[in-house]
Design a protein around this motif. Structure first.
Motif: not given
Length: 266
Positions: A97-105
């Motif tokens: 996940g990248s950026s806020s997508g990393a937080v979701l991941a």
């Protein structure tokens, strides 16, 4: 390098929403999750490079690309979307996940520990200093602006008040050829702000993640993001931290992909 053409496929998430992903390559499965104010197109260069070694599932997050969008939004729904793609991939996969997508991941790894073999995070944008965090009502602000038809104002608010981009950049942004795409994605800004919460580091939730995890940042990125990346890695049960020298938040796929391949292969 052999080019692996992606085919767009869909699954049905737990709440009935159609979720799309671009599948390419062969090998063990890897799922990619984009960040805020972007969609699967932003992760396509990484997908293309990884697809020479893995079967890559480049997720169209709900409300973006070919995916549906069922109200009301909840972070749990997006975790269920990832789970549906995990099931399509055979029941388990590596996840990036990248950026806020990393937080979701990261949240997906906490809730689906048996389904994620390895987790890689690119610059989760937590803000350790409370004084530097975005306004507490950021998600509501995005919701209200979009509801009023002010998509451009929502995109501008994200750049100015959340990311903290220079005023001269923000003032010029509306005249750029990529601006219509920012407005088209404006409704999803609320989703990523909801994922981030108050933008503080959720230490207890991070400590619950047992999945082997690589937290990456860029050597030329913001200092607060580097601090956050180190803090996440230190609190994970099985975390490691690595810096890609010379990289900013907008990481070069040609630099990132080899680091991901090395981690997912070991």
């Amino acid at each position: 390098m052999t080019t692996n053409h992606a085919s767009t496929q869909t699954v049905t998430s737990h709440d009935g929403t159609r979720i799309a992903f671009d599948r390419s390559g062969t090998g063990s499965p890897v799922i990619l999750v984009s960040g805020g104010s972007v969609d699967h197109a932003s992760t396509a260069p990484v997908a293309a490079l990884l697809s020479t070694h893995f079967t890559v599932y480049n997720l169209h997050r709900r409300g973006r690309g070919a995916s549906g969008d069922t109200a009301p939004y909840a972070v749990k729904r997006e975790v269920e979307d990832i789970e549906a793609v995990l099931d399509a991939a055979g029941g388990s996969a590596c996840l990036w996940g990248s950026s806020s997508g990393a937080v979701l991941a990261l949240e997906a790894a906490r809730l689906l520990p048996g389904k994620i073999r390895k987790l890689a995070l690119w610059e989760p944008p937590f803000v350790l200093d409370p004084a530097r965090r975005p306004p507490a009502d950021t998600a509501r602000t995005f919701h209200d602006l979009v509801a009023q038809g002010r998509r451009g104002d929502a995109a501008e608010y994200f750049m100015k008040d959340v990311v903290g981009l220079p005023p001269e950049f923000v003032a010029n942004a509306r005249r750029q050829p990529w601006w219509p795409r920012q407005e088209a994605l404006a409704h999803t800004l609320e989703y990523d702000a909801t994922i981030m919460g108050d933008y503080g580091l959720p230490e207890e939730r991070v400590r619950q993640v047992s999945t082997p995890t690589l937290v990456l940042d860029g050597g030329a990125s913001f200092a607060f993001i580097q601090e956050a990346a180190r803090a996440v890695a230190e609190r994970l049960q099985n975390g490691q931290y690595r810096t890609l020298e010379g990289q900013t938040h907008d990481v070069d796929a040609k630099i990132l992909a080899p680091a991901l391949q090395e981690f997912f292969d070991t």
